[in-house]
Design a protein around this motif. Structure first.
Motif, mmCIF file in Angstrom:
data_model
loop_
_atom_site.group_PDB
_atom_site.id
_atom_site.type_symbol
_atom_site.label_atom_id
_atom_site.label_comp_id
_atom_site.label_asym_id
_atom_site.label_seq_id
_atom_site.Cartn_x
_atom_site.Cartn_y
_atom_site.Cartn_z
ATOM 1 N N TYR A 172 0.789 -1.373 -0.013
ATOM 2 C CA TYR A 172 0.025 -0.120 -0.015
ATOM 3 C C TYR A 172 0.996 1.276 -0.508
ATOM 4 N N ASN A 173 0.375 2.719 -0.288
ATOM 5 C CA ASN A 173 0.864 3.726 -0.608
ATOM 6 C C ASN A 173 0.170 4.784 0.758
ATOM 7 N N ASP A 174 0.421 5.294 1.717
ATOM 8 C CA ASP A 174 -0.323 6.265 2.321
ATOM 9 C C ASP A 174 -0.026 8.147 2.506
ATOM 10 N N SER A 175 0.821 7.998 1.581
ATOM 11 C CA SER A 175 1.127 9.353 1.734
ATOM 12 C C SER A 175 1.631 9.902 0.381
ATOM 13 N N THR A 176 1.435 9.423 -0.941
ATOM 14 C CA THR A 176 1.923 9.905 -2.146
ATOM 15 C C THR A 176 1.307 9.115 -3.044
ATOM 16 N N THR A 177 1.715 9.633 -4.517
ATOM 17 C CA THR A 177 0.708 8.111 -5.386
ATOM 18 C C THR A 177 0.465 7.486 -5.572
ATOM 19 N N MET A 178 -0.313 6.699 -5.638
ATOM 20 C CA MET A 178 0.121 5.272 -5.739
ATOM 21 C C MET A 178 0.744 4.343 -7.068
ATOM 22 N N MET A 179 -0.738 4.674 -7.721
ATOM 23 C CA MET A 179 -0.842 4.705 -9.555
ATOM 24 C C MET A 179 -0.512 5.849 -10.349
ATOM 25 N N ASN A 180 0.440 5.344 -11.408
ATOM 26 C CA ASN A 180 -0.301 6.757 -11.941
ATOM 27 C C ASN A 180 -1.683 6.647 -13.505
ATOM 28 N N SER A 181 -1.887 8.405 -13.292
ATOM 29 C CA SER A 181 -3.552 8.068 -14.044
ATOM 30 C C SER A 181 -2.810 7.418 -15.334
ATOM 31 N N SER A 182 -4.010 7.521 -16.383
ATOM 32 C CA SER A 182 -3.634 6.731 -18.145
ATOM 33 C C SER A 182 -4.446 7.509 -18.668
ATOM 34 N N ASP A 183 -4.283 8.167 -19.780
ATOM 35 C CA ASP A 183 -4.567 8.264 -21.444
ATOM 36 C C ASP A 183 -4.186 7.422 -22.463
ATOM 37 N N ASN A 184 -5.485 6.827 -22.932
ATOM 38 C CA ASN A 184 -5.346 6.549 -24.073
ATOM 39 C C ASN A 184 -5.046 7.323 -25.205
ATOM 40 N N PHE A 185 -4.921 7.428 -25.980
ATOM 41 C CA PHE A 185 -5.386 7.947 -27.795
ATOM 42 C C PHE A 185 -5.305 7.713 -28.121
ATOM 43 N N THR A 186 -5.181 8.765 -29.335
ATOM 44 C CA THR A 186 -5.231 8.513 -30.805
ATOM 45 C C THR A 186 -4.682 9.349 -31.429
ATOM 46 N N ILE A 187 -3.513 9.777 -32.511
ATOM 47 C CA ILE A 187 -2.802 10.098 -33.556
ATOM 48 C C ILE A 187 -3.630 10.021 -35.097
ATOM 49 N N THR A 188 -4.190 11.118 -35.583
ATOM 50 C CA THR A 188 -4.474 11.133 -36.769
ATOM 51 C C THR A 188 -3.637 12.067 -38.028
ATOM 52 N N ILE A 189 -3.017 11.654 -38.886
ATOM 53 C CA ILE A 189 -2.330 12.337 -39.255
ATOM 54 C C ILE A 189 -2.629 12.201 -40.628
ATOM 55 N N THR A 190 -2.874 13.313 -41.566
ATOM 56 C CA THR A 190 -3.441 13.227 -42.891
ATOM 57 C C THR A 190 -2.465 14.064 -43.675
ATOM 58 N N GLY A 191 -2.412 12.829 -44.890
ATOM 59 C CA GLY A 191 -1.471 13.637 -45.542
ATOM 60 C C GLY A 191 -2.251 14.131 -47.338
ATOM 61 N N LYS A 192 -1.744 13.359 -48.455
ATOM 62 C CA LYS A 192 -1.810 13.092 -49.598
ATOM 63 C C LYS A 192 -0.965 12.303 -50.388
ATOM 64 N N GLY A 193 -1.986 11.364 -50.579
ATOM 65 C CA GLY A 193 -1.284 10.455 -51.298
ATOM 66 C C GLY A 193 -1.356 10.318 -51.882
ATOM 67 N N SER A 194 0.316 9.230 -52.903
ATOM 68 C CA SER A 194 0.552 9.527 -53.739
ATOM 69 C C SER A 194 1.419 7.768 -54.545
#
Length: 391
Positions: A172-194
């Motif tokens: 356990y942990n009685d004084s500081t952060t015990m587990m980290n945050s989590s953020d899942n993300f998607t990065i969509t990159i748009t270009g031009k096909g050739s």
């Protein structure tokens, strides 16, 4: 009631809960068969369980006094099980994180608390939560009134841990952060096909993706406090159909873990800025979508000390303790602990007999079912004693 003795007497019953749940793992918020089973067992004990979002809640005790919330997560992982157990799952999902044990422990505690209901000095609210692995379950249940009627005053959750550790050891942990945050993300990159032979006629999103990954690495390496825990990972890239075609689009999927809420906010803002400006530099566009997230998990110091003291009251040779654990992983109980005080603890369900062990989320992981003699007692003891001391 001597909860430790009673939990041992109920061991075969609690083990049956676990094995039934283990055979039917379900994922995310799609846990209909699991919640049906939980409702059936609680009803047989004399409860009147209710659905809350995609989960289940039930109460025991007397109203008009303090309320403690006990939480167990119930969802599994979308992976094939290779444990070799004779009750292993065959449906393509697996309880490789131990949530079947959590659910069984809370069902065992529920049975004992119902038996001892006349002696409870307040209300115990039982929370069976899906969607922990996707960080959607807590939000779903809170949105459907979990923290109302009655509103809990404190929360407690346990999580089993595999490996070579003494059975029942508390971390356990009685004084500081015990587990980290989590953020899942998607990065969509748009270009031009050739055509691949004429890249000057297009805008290459794969090239932009490569530069973006390098740029994102610099955020953690150069822009945030190096003494704190921050991890940004790109784990999946999708782009193109053939080696001689520059595609129109590339997608990257990643996760961010932080132990501090302010740093989390800063990095998320920089994530969007870096992606958009890097894409613009190479004549493309980028869009960042946060697909799921949960804040850092910080336990209430006093609640943690209280619960540890109640566990210490049990005549249990296994209750060895370790304070100060900080896990890079995440748990969406943090959503609840950001609104009410509470505690999250690990209980070892490991082995010390020299066998090869595997980490959680591994297809071959096996947990020690002896923890089912302890976990229900820890839940029931902490709930009963906290209500006694906080009338």
């Amino acid at each position: 009631m001597d909860y430790l003795k009673r939990a041992s007497e109920l061991f075969e019953n609690t083990k049956e809960y676990r094995r039934c749940l283990h055979k039917m793992p379900e994922i995310d918020l799609n846990t209909q068969q699991t919640t049906d089973y939980i409702i059936e067992q609680l009803t047989n004990m004399g409860y009147h369980p209710q659905r809350c979002g995609a989960g289940v809640v039930a109460t025991v005790g007397i109203s008009g006094h303090k309320t403690i919330l006990l939480r167990a997560d119930i969802d599994a992982l979308p992976m094939k099980e290779e444990s070799g157990l004779d009750f292993a799952s065959t449906n393509g999902n697996a309880h490789s994180c131990g949530h079947d044990l959590h659910c069984a422990m809370l069902l065992g505690a529920a049975k004992m608390l119902k038996e001892n209901e006349a002696n409870l000095k307040g209300m115990v609210k039982l929370m069976f939560q899906p969607g922990e692995e996707t960080f959607r379950g807590s939000k779903d249940m809170v949105a459907d009134g979990l923290l109302e009627n009655p509103k809990p005053d404190v929360c407690l959750a346990f999580h089993v841990s595999s490996g070579n550790m003494p059975i029942g050891m508390i971390l356990y942990n009685d004084s500081t952060t015990m587990m980290n945050s989590s953020d899942n993300f998607t990065i969509t990159i748009t270009g031009k096909g050739s055509h691949g032979a004429y890249p000057d006629q297009g805008v290459d999103p794969i090239n932009i993706a490569a530069h973006t990954i390098l740029a994102l690495e610099s955020i953690v390496a150069r822009e945030v406090n190096s003494n704190q825990s921050n991890v940004l990972t790109i784990g999946k890239i999708e782009a193109g159909d053939a080696g001689n075609i520059i595609p129109n689009e590339a997608k990257m999927y990643g996760t961010l873990r932080c132990d501090d809420a302010k740093q989390r906010e800063f990095i998320l803002n920089r994530l969007s800025e870096v992606c958009e400006l890097t894409a613009k530099t190479y004549r493309g566009q980028a869009n960042v979508t946060i697909t799921s997230g949960t804040p850092p998990l910080v336990c209430d110091s006093q609640a943690t000390k209280d619960f540890i003291s109640y566990i210490d009251e049990l005549d249990c040779d296994h209750s060895r303790e370790f304070n100060g654990i900080h896990a890079g992983a995440s748990d969406d109980l943090a959503v609840i602990l950001s609104q009410i005080p509470g505690t999250y603890m690990y209980i070892s369900a490991g082995f010390e007999d020299g066998r090869q062990t595997y980490a959680q989320h591994h297809p071959k992981v096996v947990f020690n079912e002896e923890v089912l003699k302890l976990g229900p007692a820890y839940y029931a003891q902490c709930a009963t004693r906290w209500l006694e001391q906080h009338q």
